[in-house]
Design a protein around this motif. Structure first.
Motif, mmCIF file in Angstrom:
data_model
loop_
_atom_site.group_PDB
_atom_site.id
_atom_site.type_symbol
_atom_site.label_atom_id
_atom_site.label_comp_id
_atom_site.label_asym_id
_atom_site.label_seq_id
_atom_site.Cartn_x
_atom_site.Cartn_y
_atom_site.Cartn_z
ATOM 1 N N CYS A 1 35.379 44.970 56.962
ATOM 2 C CA CYS A 1 34.645 44.077 57.130
ATOM 3 C C CYS A 1 33.950 43.394 55.979
ATOM 4 N N LEU B 1 25.964 40.870 55.508
ATOM 5 C CA LEU B 1 25.171 42.220 56.264
ATOM 6 C C LEU B 1 24.528 41.674 57.228
ATOM 7 N N CYS C 1 30.287 44.093 52.276
ATOM 8 C CA CYS C 1 29.309 42.891 52.820
ATOM 9 C C CYS C 1 28.303 42.756 52.013
ATOM 10 N N ASP D 1 32.399 35.541 61.398
ATOM 11 C CA ASP D 1 32.430 35.107 60.160
ATOM 12 C C ASP D 1 33.785 34.385 59.731
#
Length: 395
Positions: free
Chosen positions: A221, A225, A252, A303
């Protein structure tokens, strides 16, 4: 090219080509700032760095004879990215310290025809400027869940496409009017995203990365955050429990803080994920993608920038699309749909079902040949798609 224009400078005069005055499009925030050419404006959060520039830069660079751009920066700090954007505008004003009424007055005097808000609800957003009707038409950037036609009159419409805002029977559009930019509401460029050849080589098998790792599959990922919700962590923990030969790589923004990092690791441990199976990357998203097998998108706030970077690096993306009418929860679906003319990438999108999201990610983990083929084909497929066609997007 524009120079930095002080807040109290006289209104800027646009060029008038043979076909008549241009539409001036203004961006307020980290974006860009115009048949006639209408002046279009973007209201947003200041220099959003490479992720924002990756979507805005291609539009400014491609341009169109009917348009010219203005930019209203809402954060005091500027950098190399904002310098590149400024070179492609006729007006560039830093309005970080201006009052809402003053900024709205300046934008109006500059003759902006369309003002695009790229700030949404982020830090540095200027809803007070929008509420004062700085431009005749005020539009929200794709992906922001901003209501339109509200009592305050801040936003007239938001940008979207058939993925973010599908025409569904019974769906009246809870967030109001949508201006569709089909086939894709986004345009992305690796040159503006800061993608490097080194990171792409590392992710496409030149270093052997496409082959199976001794420690199994790496899920990653790279989202900020604040987009990593408790529900996402719970689903990812379930995935790691199901795919035992796997690890989670987190790159993140926000995890540099030791206490925050410890909290995230503790929450994963409470879900049965061993500490040694979680790595916090210190070399940023690009470095993380060079070591990733599958990118796990965040939800309900997707995202899309991370998804684009992953596809360019040859890494497949698994997303959980929310219900129609919630653009922030369908942004990555839009990216996947437009990045492949065959529609194959859209099969990596689950629809309002976390179990389906798990099954798609698990299937990718179990199919090394399929991942190797995606590593080989994702980048050229993406670059030849509507997602990266800046010329078509600008017109």
């Amino acid at each position: 090219q524009s120079s930095r224009t002080p807040m109290d400078a006289p209104p800027a005069k646009g060029r008038t080509p043979a076909g008549g005055p241009r539409l001036r499009v203004g961006f307020i925030g980290p974006g860009l700032g115009g048949h006639g050419q209408v002046r279009q404006g973007l209201a947003g959060t200041g220099s959003g760095g490479e992720s924002a520039a990756a979507f805005l830069g291609p539009l400014l660079e491609a341009g169109d004879e009917r348009l010219e751009f203005a930019w209203y920066m809402t954060r005091p700090r500027e950098d190399a990215v904002s310098d590149r954007l400024r070179e492609r505008t006729v007006i560039w004003r830093n309005v970080a310290h201006g009052g809402d009424a003053d900024v709205a007055s300046v934008i109006g005097a500059d003759g902006v025809d369309v003002l695009i808000d790229i700030g949404g609800y982020a830090d540095g957003a200027r809803p007070g400027v929008l509420a004062r009707r700085a431009a005749p038409l005020q539009v929200a950037w794709p992906g922001w869940p901003v209501p339109t036609g509200s009592a305050t009159g801040e936003i007239d419409a938001r940008l979207g496409d058939g993925a973010t805002d599908p025409a569904v029977a019974g769906n009246t559009g809870a967030l109001g009017r949508v201006l569709r930019l089909d086939p894709c509401a986004w345009c992305w460029s690796p040159a503006w995203a800061g993608a490097t050849d080194a990171s792409v080589r590392g992710a496409t098998g030149a270093s052997g990365r496409a082959e199976a790792r001794a420690d199994g599959v790496t899920f990653a990922c790279v989202a900020p955050l604040e987009r990593v919700t408790g529900e996402a962590l719970r689903v990812w923990a379930r995935l790691l429990r199901r795919v035992r030969a796997s690890r989670l790589l987190l790159a993140c923004a926000g995890l540099a803080d030791p206490r925050t990092r410890a909290d995230v690791l503790a929450r994963l441990a409470a879900q049965g994920v061993e500490r040694e199976r979680v790595e916090v990357a210190g070399d940023g998203p690009a470095g993380a993608l060079a070591h990733a097998d599958v990118l796990l998108d965040t939800f309900p706030f997707n995202d899309p920038a991370g998804a684009c970077a992953a596809l360019h690096a040859g890494v497949p993306v698994v997303t959980l699309a929310g219900e129609p009418g919630l653009p922030h929860a369908r942004a990555t679906l839009s990216v996947l749909r437009s990045a492949s003319r065959s529609g194959v990438l859209e099969t990596l999108a689950a629809h309002e079902d976390a179990q389906e999201y798990l099954e798609i990610a698990e299937a990718l983990a179990d199919d090394a040949p399929a991942r190797a083929e995606l590593r080989r084909t994702l980048r050229p497929t993406m670059l030849a798609s509507a997602l990266c066609d800046a010329g078509a997007y600008a017109t």
